[in-house]
Design a protein around this motif. Structure first.
Motif, short mmCIF file in Angstrom:
data_model
loop_
_atom_site.label_atom_id
_atom_site.label_comp_id
_atom_site.label_asym_id
_atom_site.label_seq_id
_atom_site.Cartn_x
_atom_site.Cartn_y
_atom_site.Cartn_z
N LEU A 135 4.65 -76.53 3.53
CA LEU A 135 5.02 -75.96 2.48
C LEU A 135 5.66 -76.81 1.79
CD1 LEU A 135 5.58 -74.23 -0.29
CD2 LEU A 135 8.12 -73.28 0.80
N ARG A 161 -11.32 -79.39 -0.36
CA ARG A 161 -10.20 -77.78 0.51
C ARG A 161 -10.97 -77.44 -0.42
NH1 ARG A 161 -6.00 -81.26 -4.45
NH2 ARG A 161 -7.24 -81.43 -6.07
N ALA A 209 -9.24 -73.83 -2.75
CA ALA A 209 -8.06 -72.79 -3.18
C ALA A 209 -8.93 -71.08 -3.25
CB ALA A 209 -7.54 -73.42 -4.47
N PRO A 265 1.06 -78.82 -7.47
CA PRO A 265 1.21 -77.26 -7.01
C PRO A 265 -0.56 -77.29 -6.82
CG PRO A 265 2.53 -77.32 -8.51
CD PRO A 265 1.99 -78.63 -8.68
N THR A 276 -2.33 -76.79 -3.90
CA THR A 276 -2.21 -75.54 -2.87
C THR A 276 -3.63 -75.45 -2.76
OG1 THR A 276 -0.40 -74.86 -3.84
CG2 THR A 276 -1.36 -73.34 -2.84
N GLN A 285 -3.23 -74.61 6.00
CA GLN A 285 -3.02 -74.11 4.53
C GLN A 285 -1.76 -75.31 4.24
OE1 GLN A 285 -3.03 -71.11 2.61
NE2 GLN A 285 -2.78 -72.73 1.68
N THR A 308 0.72 -75.47 0.46
CA THR A 308 1.09 -74.73 -0.34
C THR A 308 1.81 -75.41 -1.20
OG1 THR A 308 1.25 -72.61 0.83
CG2 THR A 308 2.84 -72.72 -1.51
N SER A 350 4.92 -76.29 -3.28
CA SER A 350 5.68 -75.20 -4.84
C SER A 350 7.21 -76.02 -4.20
CB SER A 350 5.49 -73.58 -4.13
OG SER A 350 6.31 -73.24 -4.65
#
Length: 118
Positions: free
Chosen positions: A11, A38, A40, A87, A90, A113, A115, A117
């Protein structure tokens, strides 16, 4: 066989930074081109960045100027420095070993992963 192992996902806040790593091992002879894709949720897999054995690079327009791909040839490791992530960055990031555009012959990592945010 070639194995690729990614690390460094997690994150991150918008405007922060994160560095992904991808270590290659196995039957690798010489310096091979590597890169990142990547994906999403609910979207297709997209190209992110590529680095050739010469060290020259290619970036997707969406990350150019924010992300930096680099490599440590002695460690057979490629990095993706993610600066000022948004964002929309992600996704699950997967590294590959192979020539740009030759997806059918890529070796792939398992993915990590990321993320973005607050």
């Amino acid at each position: 066989q070639v194995q690729l192992v990614e690390s460094g996902g997690g994150l991150v806040q918008p405007g922060g930074s994160l560095r992904l790593s991808c270590a290659a091992s196995g039957s690798i002879f010489g310096i091979k081109p590597m890169g990142w894709y990547r994906q999403a949720p609910g979207k297709q897999r997209d190209f992110v960045a590529h680095i050739r054995s010469s060290g020259s690079t290619t970036y997707a327009e969406s990350v150019r100027g924010r992300f930096i791909i680099s490599r440590d040839n002695a460690k057979n490791t490629v990095y993706l420095q993610m600066n000022s992530p948004k964002p929309e960055d992600t996704a699950v990031y997967s590294c590959y070993l192979g020539y740009l555009g030759d997806l059918g012959n890529y070796y792939w990592g398992q993915g990590t992963q990321v993320t973005v945010s607050s």
